[in-house]
Every structure is written in structure tokens, then in C-alpha cells.
Design a protein around this motif. Structure first.
Motif, PDB file in Angstrom:
ATOM      1  N   LEU A   1      10.087 -17.801  47.691  1.00 36.84           N
ATOM      2  CA  LEU A   1       9.604 -18.652  46.589  1.00 36.84           C
ATOM      3  C   LEU A   1       9.948 -18.061  45.223  1.00 36.84           C
ATOM      4  N   LEU A   2       9.984 -16.734  45.146  1.00 34.90           N
ATOM      5  CA  LEU A   2      10.408 -16.112  43.879  1.00 34.90           C
ATOM      6  C   LEU A   2      11.845 -16.530  43.553  1.00 34.90           C
ATOM      7  N   LYS A   3      12.623 -16.781  44.594  1.00 37.63           N
ATOM      8  CA  LYS A   3      14.037 -17.148  44.366  1.00 37.63           C
ATOM      9  C   LYS A   3      14.213 -18.649  44.145  1.00 37.63           C
ATOM     10  N   ILE A   4      13.498 -19.469  44.927  1.00 34.05           N
ATOM     11  CA  ILE A   4      13.768 -20.922  44.808  1.00 34.05           C
ATOM     12  C   ILE A   4      12.876 -21.599  43.765  1.00 34.05           C
ATOM     13  N   ALA A   5      11.877 -20.868  43.246  1.00 37.12           N
ATOM     14  CA  ALA A   5      11.002 -21.476  42.225  1.00 37.12           C
ATOM     15  C   ALA A   5      10.562 -20.436  41.183  1.00 37.12           C
ATOM     16  N   PRO A   6      11.517 -19.729  40.561  1.00 41.48           N
ATOM     17  CA  PRO A   6      11.123 -18.645  39.643  1.00 41.48           C
ATOM     18  C   PRO A   6      10.402 -19.142  38.392  1.00 41.48           C
ATOM     19  N   HIS A   7      10.550 -20.435  38.079  1.00 43.59           N
ATOM     20  CA  HIS A   7       9.851 -20.975  36.897  1.00 43.59           C
ATOM     21  C   HIS A   7       8.370 -21.191  37.187  1.00 43.59           C
ATOM     22  N   LEU A   8       8.027 -21.283  38.475  1.00 37.45           N
ATOM     23  CA  LEU A   8       6.631 -21.570  38.847  1.00 37.45           C
ATOM     24  C   LEU A   8       5.934 -20.376  39.491  1.00 37.45           C
ATOM     25  N   VAL A   9       6.689 -19.543  40.193  1.00 42.49           N
ATOM     26  CA  VAL A   9       6.093 -18.437  40.959  1.00 42.49           C
ATOM     27  C   VAL A   9       6.482 -17.119  40.306  1.00 42.49           C
ATOM     28  N   LYS A  10       5.469 -16.360  39.860  1.00 40.15           N
ATOM     29  CA  LYS A  10       5.764 -15.157  39.063  1.00 40.15           C
ATOM     30  C   LYS A  10       4.994 -13.942  39.597  1.00 40.15           C
ATOM     31  N   PRO A  11       5.592 -12.752  39.444  1.00 38.65           N
ATOM     32  CA  PRO A  11       4.914 -11.536  39.918  1.00 38.65           C
ATOM     33  C   PRO A  11       3.563 -11.340  39.237  1.00 38.65           C
ATOM     34  N   LEU A  12       2.601 -10.837  39.987  1.00 35.28           N
ATOM     35  CA  LEU A  12       1.256 -10.623  39.452  1.00 35.28           C
ATOM     36  C   LEU A  12       0.717  -9.283  39.954  1.00 35.28           C
ATOM     37  N   PRO A  13       0.509  -8.302  39.052  1.00 36.75           N
ATOM     38  CA  PRO A  13      -0.120  -7.055  39.504  1.00 36.75           C
ATOM     39  C   PRO A  13      -1.617  -7.259  39.713  1.00 36.75           C
TER      40      PRO A  13
ATOM     41  N   PHE B   1       0.920 -23.268  38.264  1.00 34.40           N
ATOM     42  CA  PHE B   1       0.708 -24.706  38.428  1.00 34.40           C
ATOM     43  C   PHE B   1       1.150 -25.125  39.831  1.00 34.40           C
ATOM     44  N   ALA B   2       0.258 -24.873  40.796  1.00 37.96           N
ATOM     45  CA  ALA B   2       0.580 -25.206  42.197  1.00 37.96           C
ATOM     46  C   ALA B   2       0.871 -26.705  42.333  1.00 37.96           C
ATOM     47  N   GLU B   3       0.208 -27.492  41.470  1.00 40.45           N
ATOM     48  CA  GLU B   3       0.410 -28.944  41.495  1.00 40.45           C
ATOM     49  C   GLU B   3       1.884 -29.278  41.349  1.00 40.45           C
ATOM     50  N   ARG B   4       2.567 -28.495  40.497  1.00 38.52           N
ATOM     51  CA  ARG B   4       3.980 -28.787  40.226  1.00 38.52           C
ATOM     52  C   ARG B   4       4.886 -28.245  41.336  1.00 38.52           C
ATOM     53  N   LEU B   5       4.412 -27.271  42.057  1.00 40.06           N
ATOM     54  CA  LEU B   5       5.182 -26.824  43.227  1.00 40.06           C
ATOM     55  C   LEU B   5       5.228 -27.968  44.251  1.00 40.06           C
TER      56      LEU B   5
ATOM     57  N   VAL C   1       6.365 -25.309  32.585  1.00 38.75           N
ATOM     58  CA  VAL C   1       5.932 -26.486  33.350  1.00 38.75           C
ATOM     59  C   VAL C   1       7.112 -27.141  34.092  1.00 38.75           C
ATOM     60  N   TYR C   2       8.265 -27.276  33.399  1.00 41.87           N
ATOM     61  CA  TYR C   2       9.357 -28.082  33.972  1.00 41.87           C
ATOM     62  C   TYR C   2      10.561 -27.254  34.411  1.00 41.87           C
ATOM     63  N   GLY C   3      10.601 -25.967  34.070  1.00 42.57           N
ATOM     64  CA  GLY C   3      11.806 -25.184  34.386  1.00 42.57           C
ATOM     65  C   GLY C   3      13.012 -25.792  33.686  1.00 42.57           C
ATOM     66  N   THR C   4      14.128 -25.870  34.409  1.00 44.42           N
ATOM     67  CA  THR C   4      15.347 -26.407  33.774  1.00 44.42           C
ATOM     68  C   THR C   4      15.250 -27.907  33.507  1.00 44.42           C
ATOM     69  N   ARG C   5      14.283 -28.575  34.116  1.00 40.43           N
ATOM     70  CA  ARG C   5      14.110 -30.002  33.830  1.00 40.43           C
ATOM     71  C   ARG C   5      13.560 -30.225  32.426  1.00 40.43           C
TER      72      ARG C   5
ATOM     73  N   LEU D   1      -2.258 -36.044  33.167  1.00 37.63           N
ATOM     74  CA  LEU D   1      -2.908 -34.909  32.492  1.00 37.63           C
ATOM     75  C   LEU D   1      -3.185 -33.751  33.443  1.00 37.63           C
ATOM     76  N   LEU D   2      -3.600 -34.048  34.672  1.00 38.11           N
ATOM     77  CA  LEU D   2      -3.991 -32.955  35.588  1.00 38.11           C
ATOM     78  C   LEU D   2      -2.853 -32.425  36.446  1.00 38.11           C
ATOM     79  N   ARG D   3      -1.837 -33.259  36.725  1.00 37.65           N
ATOM     80  CA  ARG D   3      -0.826 -32.806  37.697  1.00 37.65           C
ATOM     81  C   ARG D   3       0.628 -32.952  37.227  1.00 37.65           C
ATOM     82  N   ARG D   4       0.873 -33.335  35.970  1.00 34.01           N
ATOM     83  CA  ARG D   4       2.252 -33.406  35.455  1.00 34.01           C
ATOM     84  C   ARG D   4       2.369 -32.542  34.189  1.00 34.01           C
ATOM     85  N   THR D   5       1.728 -32.990  33.099  1.00 37.96           N
ATOM     86  CA  THR D   5       1.803 -32.203  31.854  1.00 37.96           C
ATOM     87  C   THR D   5       0.925 -30.958  31.954  1.00 37.96           C
TER      88      THR D   5
END
Ligand code: FAD
Length: 534
Positions: A84-96, A164-168, A433-437, A482-486
Motif C-alpha cells: 500500500l505504501l507503493k500503490i497509494a503513497p498519497h494516502l498511506v504514510k509512515p507513522l512512528p 482518509f480511509a474513505e478515499r482509499l 486528498v486527491y494525489g495526482t488527480r 463533505l464526509l467522504r470526498r472533500t
């Protein structure tokens, strides 16, 4: 509804009908469509509006599962985290995450160290850093306001966060749609249509009018999350498959003594692990784990759960002194765990199962399954679909093809941040929110100068995003937008005030009349009511 008219649906026989557009249904739809199957994906609400919106938002290996010797699940989760770090780097980020260890902790330094070493071994191929073990003094340097009383040591390790799991979920659905899948939201499946020991399809009620429709499919997948048993009510499946447990979170602002990184601690009240996580500019604190047999469509946090989370946070960070007044909002979801009778909630396996139904051999039900492992679940499920269809399965590619907002993300993000058309906060938010989109959003905003203006109090969300959500991302209601797009509905004030402006944008650019705008607004207000502290 995207690329087909509702009235055409009955004329098609789909390879697969998927009921439920949560993370699991969405992941299966993407994989199956990418491998060439014809797909109909139905949800009684919006994409991702079920449990998938109400999690702790971690893509994690499940350190805790080591205690239950679920090594297979931990390894699978860690592998999926890396994918997921590779296919969705705009949404999934490292967390210590910091784990403080106290004299009173059930899991002492030796246990935690053993867990950390195993976690590193099981993720030998990871790109994230290894764990560090900290002395008491080092722990207090890392989190200076951590309760020092009885503190022995701490560990720091890495997992990942999907802010934003909603956007995943959404991006999986958009990818499925790109590959020809038909998606219908606000389509409640009311009947599994059976003939000669097989299902021929489903009946569903569509949209605001509740018009009845039939869809035909060769295989039906019940991916209804905690609602799986409800869908099976008219079948011969008489034993429950799901034993749902409720988990609640509270959202508070940065508080006195708040840690700068996430903390994963043991609750004093019941020794369960709980999280305090920097999230969306605030702190997400959770969770609880309580067997749930109530109304799945109206789940909210109880006062006892809120007290538990406040007390545990105040104990760990005594300067915090949090009270209910400081809670911006709460949210709760029901985990669709396998039914295991009277077992202790935290001991129920987090593995997933793809259940077959011997009396209806073209029906599959998905039981369990985390955000973290949705992709591998989908891969297993689509392999099985091909076996059932008697066809050779093409190779699964979901682990290497980026999600729509992730295509060339790193290079795109660098260039996009430098562009001066929008302010830096807008640029950053669009990327988050949108990555390259984000480029598509920016493009839509060229239609009218008013669309390129921020409309919310934080001045970081463009009016064009409201239009984008309806025209390009299948939003059907203001709540979806409002809750699942923007995602601005999850800001501190649940978009209070901004929601009225968004409804005005609907009037100006989406052809809403007064009545529609007022209805959207009042529906949104009642939808967020369950997030308010009671
Ligand atoms: C408190 C909590 C914390 C969690 N934390 C994490 C975490 O940090 N990391 C992680 O990996 N996992 C976590 N999980 C687990 C994860 O969120 C869920 O397992 C996952 O989201 C389930 O997805 P799903 O697609 O199966 O179900 P859902 O997301 O609930 O989707 C099911 C969909 O089916 C639809 N549906 C139901 N009935 C019908 C019908 N009759 N007709 C049409 N549609 C229908 C619903 O509207 C819904 O959208 C957490 C869960 C909870 C509750």
C-alpha cells in the motif's frame, strides 16, 4: 450510477454482483474488473459509508496479534502495508508509534522487546525503519509530558496511517469503474433471487424513489460488512457468520502535553491497547471493543466509552485534563468479525474468511477483513471467482498497479507544490486528498473563476471540489461530498457553516433548486448528529 442507465441493468448478465462498497467490496471490484470480469457493485448508501469510514485508520501489521500467535496474519499484514505504501503513497504514510512501558503494564519490557524483534523479523523486506528501544530518560525526551510515575522504558516502531480511509475505498471503486465496472450507490439489496439451488441475481431498491430493480449475475458476493447476516436472512444460512464488536473514537484538538508522535498504550482499566494518534491536524483517540447487537444503521459512542477514552488519555498525559467539552466529535463502527460465541472480544481473530454456501454454490460471503489486508483478500476472492466460473485466472496486478491518485505521485507532488495558482495550504490539501488527480480538480476549476476560490473557513478547500465530487467521484449527496470526498466534514466543526456554502455551490453549479439545497443541508445535519457528544 456511472456508465449505464438503471433501466438497462436487467438486460445484462454480470459475471459478478458485489453487494457492499466498503473496502472489501471495492477491492474485489477493482481486482475482478482489472482481470476482465464484468462487475456490478451495489451499496445501500455511499461508497465507504459503512465500517470502512470509522476505523483507527492504521495500515498495520497488528503487533497485538503476535500475542495470539497469529504469525501468518501479521506477515500478510506487513506485506500488504509495504504494497500500500507503493500503490497509494498519497494516502498511506509512515507513522512512528511510541509504546510506553510502566511497572503496572501487563506487557513488560521483555515481552515488548520480544514483540518488537518478531515484528522486525516478520517485516524483513520493509522500507520503514526498525524499532528502537528507549530507556526511561530517552522516553521522556521523546514525549516530555508522558506520565513519569512508574515509567520503566519505551519502544518506538513504525506502522502506517491512512489519514482518509474513505478515499482509499473510493480510489478502488474509481479504478474498478475505469476498467468498466458498473457502480450504483443508494441501491439497497433486498433479495437474493434463487432458482434451482442457485442465485440468479439480486433485487434492489434504488435511490430516493426506492424503485425496485433486478440485476442478474453468475456469482454474487456478499461484502456487506457487519450487515452480512442481514443479507443472508432469507437463505438457509441459519447460523450467524458475524459477531460484530463496536469500537469508538474521540477527536480532540492538540491538548496540553500532547505527544508529537502517536502513542500506543495499555489502558489501565482493562489492559486493552489503545491509541492516541495525530490525525488531520487533531488527535484521534481510540478505541473500545464491545460486543454489538444493536441497530447497525445507528451506531454512536456511549458516555461510558467516552469516559474510558478521556480517563486513559488523562492518566497517560496528566497535563491534558481533557473533558467532554474539548471533544470535537466522536465516531463509532462495528467490526465485522467472525462469530465465535462467548469468546473475549479482543481475542477474536482478525483474519478474514471467504465463506461458501453449500446450498447456494454461486454465493460467497466475506467475513472479517481489515483495511490493511483488503487487497490480499480481494486477490484470494477473485482467484476463487475464476475457479467457480470455470475460467483460467489472469495474474492479479493490484499489488503493482498504482491507484488512480498515485500515478507518478512523487514527481507530480514536487511540481504541483511549486505552482502558484493556488495558495500553499490549498496545494498541500489537494495532494493529501486527491494525489495526482489534483490536476483534474485544478482543471475543472478553470471553468469559472469562482470555482478556483476557497469556500471554507480554513480557506484550503476550493469551490470546484464540491462540483468535482458530484461530477467525477460519484457523490450523490452533500454528506458524501463533505464526509467522504472533500473530507472537510471531518474538520473540527464538522463543516458547520461551510456546509451552507457548499449547498450554495450546488445551487450555482450543479443545478440544485432551493428545495434540493435545503434538503441536502438538513440531511447532512442529521447525518452528523450521531457524531456529536451526547
Ligand atoms: C473501531 C474500529 C477500528 C478499526 N481499525 C482498523 C485499523 O486501524 N486498521 C485496519 O486495517 N482495520 C481496522 N478496522 C477494521 C476495518 O475497518 C473493517 O474490517 C473494514 O472496514 C470492513 O470493511 P467491509 O468492506 O467488510 O465493511 P463495510 O465498510 O461496513 O462495508 C459494507 C458495505 O455494505 C453495504 N451494505 C450493507 N448491506 C447492504 C445491502 N443490503 N445492500 C447494499 N449494500 C449493503 C454497507 O452500506 C457498507 O457500505 C477497524 C474497525 C473498527 C470498527
Amino acid at each position: 450510477m456511472n456508465n449505464r442507465k438503471l433501466s438497462d441493468i436487467a438486460n445484462i448478465e454480470f459475471d459478478v454482483i458485489i453487494v457492499g462498497a466498503g473496502i472489501n467490496g471495492a477491492g474485489i471490484a477493482r481486482d475482478a474488473a482489472m482481470r476482465g470480469l464484468t462487475i456490478l457493485l451495489l451499496d445501500k448508501g455511499d461508497i465507504g459509508s459503512g465500517t470502512s469510514s470509522w476505523s483507527t485508520r492504521l495500515i498495520h501489521g497488528g503487533l497485538r496479534y503476535l500475542e495470539h500467535a497469529e504469525f501468518g496474519l501479521v506477515r500478510e499484514s506487513l506485506r500488504e502495508r509495504e504494497i500500500l505504501l507503493k500503490i497509494a503513497p498519497h494516502l498511506v504514510k509512515p507513522l512512528p508509534l511510541l509504546i510506553p512501558i510502566y511497572k503496572s503494564s501487563r506487557r513488560g519490557p521483555v515481552t515488548i522487546r520480544a514483540g518488537m524483534v518478531s515484528y522486525d523479523l516478520l517485516s524483513f523486506d520493509k522500507t520503514l525503519p526498525h524499532h528502537r528501544f528507549l530507556s526511561r530518560a530517552e522516553a521522556l525526551r521523546e514525549a516530555p509530558r508522558l506520565n513519569p510515575e512508574g515509567l520503566l522504558a519505551a519502544a518506538v516502531y513504525y506502522d502506517t496511517q491512512v489519514e482518509f480511509a474513505e478515499r482509499l475505498v473510493l480510489e478502488n471503486v474509481l479504478a474498478a469503474q475505469d476498467q468498466g465496472a458498473t457502480i450504483i450507490t443508494y441501491a439497497r439489496v433486498t433479495e437474493l433471487v434463487a432458482a434451482n439451488g442457485r442465485l440468479s441475481g439480486v433485487e434492489f431498491l434504488a435511490g430516493r424513489t426506492g424503485e425496485r430493480h433486478t440485476a442478474r449475475g453468475k456469482i454474487i458476493i456478499n461484502a456487506a460488512g457487519p450487515w452480512v447476516d442481514q443479507l443472508l436472512e432469507q437463505t438457509s444460512q441459519n447460523k450467524p457468520l458475524i459477531g460484530g464488536t463496536k469500537g469508538s473514537h474521540i477527536i480532540v484538538g492538540p491538548f496540553s502535553g500532547a505527544p508529537s508522535s502517536a502513542v500506543y498504550a495499555e489502558a489501565e482499566a482493562d489492559r486493552r491497547p489503545f491509541f492516541i494518534i495525530p490525525w488531520n491536524g487533531n488527535y484521534l483517540i481510540g478505541t473500545t471493543d464491545i460486543r454489538f447487537e444493536g441497530d447497525l444503521d445507528h451506531v454512536s459512542a456511549d458516555p461510558e466509552e467516552i469516559d474510558y477514552l478521556l480517563n486513559e488519555t488523562n492518566r497517560l498525559f496528566p497535563q491534558a485534563k481533557l473533558t467532554t467539552n474539548q471533544i470535537f466529535y466522536t465516531y463509532s463502527g462495528v467490526r465485522p468479525l467472525p462469530y465465535i460465541g462467548g469468546k473475549d472480544e479482543s481475542g477474536i481473530t482478525r483474519r478474514h474468511f471467504i465463506r461458501e454456501h453449500p446450498q447456494l454454490n454461486n454465493l460467497l460471503s466475506i467475513v472479517g477483513g481489515k483495511l490493511t489486508t483488503y487487497r490480499s483478500l480481494a486477490e484470494q476472492c477473485v482467484d476463487l471467482l475464476f475457479r467457480k466460473l470455470g475460467k483460467r485466472a489472469p495474474k492479479c496486478a493490484t499489488g503493482r498497479v498504482p491507484l488512480p491518485g498515485a500515478i507518478d505521485f512523487a514527481a507530480f507532488a514536487d511540481a504541483f507544490r511549486k505552482q502558484i495558482r493556488f495558495s500553499p495550504p490549498v496545494n498541500n490539501r489537494l495532494l493529501r486528498v486527491y494525489g495526482t488527480r489534483a490536476a483534474e480538480v485544478a482543471d475543472l476549476c478553470t471553468r469559472d473563476p469562482a470555482l478556483a476560490e476557497p469556500f471554507n473557513k480554513a480557506a484550503d478547500t476550493l469551490a470546484g471540489e464540491v462540483v468535482f465530487s458530484f461530477e467525477r467521484e460519484m457523490a450523490g449527496t452533500l454528506t458524501d461530498c463533505l464526509l467522504r470526498r472533500t473530507m472537510i466534514g471531518l474538520n473540527v466543526n464538522l463543516a458547520e457553516g461551510d456546509d451552507e456554502i457548499a449547498a450554495d455551490i450546488g445551487k450555482r453549479f450543479l443545478g440544485w433548486n432551493e428545495q434540493r439545497a435545503a434538503k441536502e443541508l438538513s440531511n447532512y445535519r442529521s447525518d452528523i448528529d450521531r457524531l456529536m457528544v451526547r
